[in-house]
Design an enzyme around this catalytic site. Sequence first.
Site, PDB file in Angstrom:
ATOM      1  CB  THR A   1      -6.908  -5.311  10.231  1.00 62.54           C
ATOM      2  OG1 THR A   1      -7.414  -6.517   9.649  1.00 62.54           O
ATOM      3  CG2 THR A   1      -7.280  -4.120   9.357  1.00 62.54           C
TER       4      THR A   1
ATOM      5  NE  ARG B   1      -6.707 -12.688   5.815  1.00 63.85           N
ATOM      6  CZ  ARG B   1      -7.174 -11.475   5.564  1.00 63.85           C
ATOM      7  NH1 ARG B   1      -7.005 -10.921   4.385  1.00 63.85           N
ATOM      8  NH2 ARG B   1      -7.830 -10.808   6.482  1.00 63.85           N
TER       9      ARG B   1
ATOM     10  NE  ARG C   1      -2.226  -5.292   7.446  1.00 69.43           N
ATOM     11  CZ  ARG C   1      -3.322  -5.933   7.058  1.00 69.43           C
ATOM     12  NH1 ARG C   1      -3.770  -6.957   7.757  1.00 69.43           N
ATOM     13  NH2 ARG C   1      -3.968  -5.547   5.971  1.00 69.43           N
TER      14      ARG C   1
ATOM     15  CE  LYS D   1      -3.992  -2.157   2.319  1.00 68.42           C
ATOM     16  NZ  LYS D   1      -4.930  -2.062   3.470  1.00 68.42           N
TER      17      LYS D   1
ATOM     18  CD  GLU E   1      -9.003  -9.198  -3.396  1.00 73.63           C
ATOM     19  OE1 GLU E   1      -9.863  -8.865  -2.556  1.00 73.63           O
ATOM     20  OE2 GLU E   1      -7.846  -9.554  -3.072  1.00 73.63           O
TER      21      GLU E   1
ATOM     22  CG  ASN F   1      -3.561  -2.002   6.999  1.00 72.28           C
ATOM     23  OD1 ASN F   1      -3.478  -1.712   5.800  1.00 72.28           O
ATOM     24  ND2 ASN F   1      -4.558  -2.722   7.487  1.00 72.28           N
TER      25      ASN F   1
ATOM     26  CG  PHE G   1     -12.971   2.027   7.179  1.00 71.56           C
ATOM     27  CD1 PHE G   1     -12.562   1.372   6.024  1.00 71.56           C
ATOM     28  CD2 PHE G   1     -13.568   1.285   8.181  1.00 71.56           C
ATOM     29  CE1 PHE G   1     -12.734   0.008   5.876  1.00 71.56           C
ATOM     30  CE2 PHE G   1     -13.751  -0.091   8.048  1.00 71.56           C
ATOM     31  CZ  PHE G   1     -13.327  -0.725   6.886  1.00 71.56           C
TER      32      PHE G   1
END
Length: 137
Positions: free
Chosen positions: A91, A85, A102, A9, A126, A112, A57
């Site tokens: 998260t 994951r 994270r 990200k 995806e 994150n 959000f």
Amino acid sequence: VERTLSIIKPDATKRNLTGKINAKFEDAGLRIVAQKRIHLTKAQAGVFYAVHAERPFYDELCEFMASEPVVVQVLQGESAIAKNREVMGATNPADAAPGTVRAEFAESVGENSVHGSDAPETAAVEIAYFFSGLELV
Ligand code: ATP
Ligand code: MG
């Protein structure tokens, strides 16, 4: 073998953390079989995160995902979805296990550092959102 869609990200690409994050994936036995750097529009981020459209959000999340380039990638391996994951961590970085991406890099529950598909069905959708058949070997 399984494949999953991963996104590094904007908070992480901005801080030049792509290599460090990729090392964690590879050390866990995940193979990066496709990867590219793209700058999403807010609308494209909105489609990607459409399942969260009703969450408070959502708007902030779409703004954030369009704020800087991201690295989208396909990770492959045994139980790749669960393994990824696990490497990502919870998260909210405050809840993330030590050593996870994270825990080490995320700045907040919103910013994150990584995304990972959560099930085989979402992984397929995806992956197809970002990669064509010709890019997947
Ligand atoms: P991702 O889907 O990005 O892999 P996740 O599955 O751990 O993360 P989700 O519940 O699917 O978490 O939320 C999607 C993303 O929305 C989160 O990664 C985070 O960036 C953002 N998000 C989730 N909860 C919050 C929150 N309470 N406040 C701000 N942003 C949030
Ligand atoms: Mg999710």
